[in-house]
Write an enzyme that holds these catalytic residues in place. Structure first.
Site, PDB file in Angstrom:
ATOM      1  N   CYS A  12      67.019  31.336  12.337  1.00  0.00           N
ATOM      2  CA  CYS A  12      65.725  30.697  12.487  1.00  0.00           C
ATOM      3  C   CYS A  12      64.892  30.913  11.227  1.00  0.00           C
ATOM      4  O   CYS A  12      64.804  32.032  10.709  1.00  0.00           O
ATOM      5  CB  CYS A  12      65.014  31.256  13.711  1.00  0.00           C
ATOM      6  SG  CYS A  12      63.344  30.593  13.958  1.00  0.00           S
ATOM      7  N   HIS A  52      57.170  16.055  12.387  1.00  0.00           N
ATOM      8  CA  HIS A  52      58.440  16.795  12.462  1.00  0.00           C
ATOM      9  C   HIS A  52      58.806  17.090  13.927  1.00  0.00           C
ATOM     10  O   HIS A  52      59.350  18.141  14.228  1.00  0.00           O
ATOM     11  CB  HIS A  52      58.338  18.099  11.678  1.00  0.00           C
ATOM     12  CG  HIS A  52      58.264  17.915  10.202  1.00  0.00           C
ATOM     13  ND1 HIS A  52      59.051  18.617   9.318  1.00  0.00           N
ATOM     14  CD2 HIS A  52      57.489  17.100   9.448  1.00  0.00           C
ATOM     15  CE1 HIS A  52      58.756  18.254   8.081  1.00  0.00           C
ATOM     16  NE2 HIS A  52      57.813  17.327   8.136  1.00  0.00           N
ATOM     17  N   CYS A 150      69.924  14.812  33.625  1.00  0.00           N
ATOM     18  CA  CYS A 150      71.086  15.629  34.002  1.00  0.00           C
ATOM     19  C   CYS A 150      71.225  15.706  35.519  1.00  0.00           C
ATOM     20  O   CYS A 150      72.329  15.848  36.034  1.00  0.00           O
ATOM     21  CB  CYS A 150      70.976  17.028  33.397  1.00  0.00           C
ATOM     22  SG  CYS A 150      69.512  17.963  33.892  1.00  0.00           S
ATOM     23  N   HIS A 443      68.519  22.949  34.112  1.00  0.00           N
ATOM     24  CA  HIS A 443      69.580  22.031  33.716  1.00  0.00           C
ATOM     25  C   HIS A 443      70.655  22.001  34.798  1.00  0.00           C
ATOM     26  O   HIS A 443      71.050  23.043  35.330  1.00  0.00           O
ATOM     27  CB  HIS A 443      70.183  22.465  32.378  1.00  0.00           C
ATOM     28  CG  HIS A 443      71.181  21.501  31.834  1.00  0.00           C
ATOM     29  ND1 HIS A 443      70.879  20.186  31.536  1.00  0.00           N
ATOM     30  CD2 HIS A 443      72.513  21.648  31.543  1.00  0.00           C
ATOM     31  CE1 HIS A 443      71.959  19.571  31.084  1.00  0.00           C
ATOM     32  NE2 HIS A 443      72.963  20.440  31.073  1.00  0.00           N
TER      33      HIS A 443
END
Length: 512
Positions: A12, A52, A150, A443
């Site tokens: 990162c 961004h 999903c 998820h």
């Protein structure tokens, strides 16, 4: 594109960490991480630099919006990912990708007048060379995430591989081309499901985008039409309701008026509820159709610490079992004082016991595990992360009404009204829908069991997994099919190369 085989371990740019989920900015190629919602450096990067917002999820190779916290579907990007993947595959001397000549013609349309239980099943033409090395069963294809879909993809994968439902559509029992010619209704969910079956059984291995199906479902379920995450169980029920609305009116049996639409013929069972007066023993019975059974998690906590003394367990270390959940579901419970039964024998309200049982089993049994609960007092909702142990083979005979009533009377009743002696009570698991993450954001993933091999269907990505992975997952929906259909349905999903003299037609069995 990112070549993970050559690149170093990502770090990162904010914290120099190498753990968590990594994202690469499409504008400046900056790599950021997200370990938890409170430690989301990808979001921090998008807030620090205007424009961004869009990045690439480096693990899943998907576009991601840091502001919306959602996947972004772009067909050109997906095409680039697939092309990059194809470039890395081994090729033969002619430059053709090995195994790339495995093709399945668009399933041939045949007019079968036989019913669902007929032995006549559709035959698919399979053209493949002896050198084919594809190891995925026929019909196993990833589904693109169209933006927090999903929940839809996970349920679709389970339904696509439900043997009776699969055979209905592959037997051409609902042809989307002829349906749209004969019907003025341009929105038909069964037609869109038929299109999905054509796509996943076409032999193509690149992920399929069920965008047309999603749009059609939105039109039929306007209250759920959004790109927000939905509940997989609610979607499953909504989908069966929409199929019934389209096909149910013309599918009523003349004898008893039961709906014979494919949704009910495959998933519908019959629940029996017995309310018994504790004073005189009078019992009132009611029957309700159901397409699934919702189960509360039972508690099993036998863990001890290293000293041998019982230890305090957190929720994740407490286990439940599916058999225990079914026992809890069919266990007699005392009704509260505000739910007293008016006893026809005593001619007054009395305390009563209520007991549930299954009077009729469906072809495909869907068990819904209640992992989300709401407290009206605290006005809070939470997810139950408790592990559930479940068998791959399940005998439902102990939960039939005949077994429950016999047990209630000490097995003294030897005949039971409406009992079917030849009913099949043995089931095999073929699909497990799991949920990971928190209540607000999580998820869904589906595990499919085909030819006794488990496959993980994570949106567009299909991978082989061991059964230990499935057993350790947080199952939310468990799909069982009657054992005879599971074994017959598995015989046609082979992936071994055919000999030149072999019959080029492969029957899709499983409902005969």
């Amino acid at each position: 594109m990112i070549d993970n085989s050559k690149s170093e371990m990502p770090r990162c740019s904010f914290c120099s960490g190498c753990y968590g989920r990594f994202f690469m900015c499409l504008i400046c190629s900056s790599v950021t991480c997200c370990i938890a919602p409170e430690s989301n450096h990808a979001l921090l990067h998008s807030e620090s630099f205007g424009g961004h917002e869009i990045c690439v999820d480096m693990e899943r190779a998907e576009l991601y919006c840091c502001v919306c916290c959602d996947q972004v579907y772009d067909p050109e990007f997906d095409k680039a990912v697939v092309c990059k993947h194809m470039m890395g595959l081994p090729r033969n001397g002619n430059g053709v990708v090995e195994g790339g000549d495995l093709r399945l013609s668009k399933r041939k349309r045949l007019d079968f007048g036989a019913d669902l239980d007929s032995k006549s099943v559709k035959r698919l033409v399979l053209r493949r060379k002896q050198g084919s090395k594809s190891c995925f069963p026929l019909g196993l294809r990833g589904l693109n995430n169209l933006g927090n879909t999903c929940f839809m993809n996970s349920v679709l994968q389970a339904l696509i591989h439900a043997p009776p439902l699969r055979n209905y559509f592959l037997n051409d029992r609902h042809n989307h081309e002829s349906c749209r010619k004969s019907s003025a209704d341009r929105l038909c969910l069964p037609c869109d499901i038929d299109v999905i079956y054509s796509a996943v059984f076409s032999g193509e291995r690149t992920p399929y985008s069920p965008a047309k199906f999603l749009y059609s479902w939105w039109q039929h379920s306007e209250n759920l039409a959004s790109y927000e995450q939905q509940d997989a169980h609610e979607f499953f029920i909504s989908m069966l309701d929409r199929i019934h609305e389209k096909l149910g009116k013309a599918s009523l049996a003349k004898e008893n008026g039961d709906c014979q639409c494919i949704a009910h013929r495959v998933f519908s069972g019959l629940l029996r509820s017995d309310v018994t007066c504790t004073s005189c023993g009078f019992t009132s019975s009611t029957y309700d159709p159901c397409v699934d059974i919702s189960l509360d998690l039972n508690n099993v906590s036998f863990a001890t610490d290293f000293t041998g003394k019982p230890s305090k367990l957190n929720e994740t270390s407490v286990a439940s079992s599916l058999v225990g959940c079914l026992d809890l579901f069919t266990r007699p419970e005392k009704l509260g004082s505000d739910q007293k039964l008016y006893c026809e024998n005593c001619r007054e309200k009395q305390d009563a016991l209520k007991q549930m049982s299954l009077n009729k089993l469906p072809l495909v049994l869907c068990l819904h595990i209640k992992r989300f609960e709401h407290s009206p007092i605290r006005k809070m909702s939470r997810k139950i992360d408790r592990h559930l142990q479940f068998p791959f083979s399940l005998d439902m005979r102990p939960y039939l009404s005949s077994s429950i009533v016999r047990k209630r009377f000490g097995n003294r009743i030897f005949s039971f009204e409406g009992e079917e002696t030849d009913v099949s009570t043995e089931f095999e698991v073929f699909a497990v829908v799991t949920h990971s993450g928190m209540l607000e954001s999580g998820h869904y993933v589906t595990y499919l069991r085909l030819r006794n091999q488990w496959y993980k269907c994570d949106d567009a990505w299909i991978t082989e997994v061991d059964e230990e992975v499935v057993r350790s997952s947080q199952c939310y929906l468990i799909f069982y099919v009657q054992k005879v259909f599971y074994h017959k349905g598995s015989d046609d999903l082979g992936c071994q190369p055919l000999s030149p003299l072999a019959d080029p037609f492969i029957p899709i069995a499983g409902c005969c």
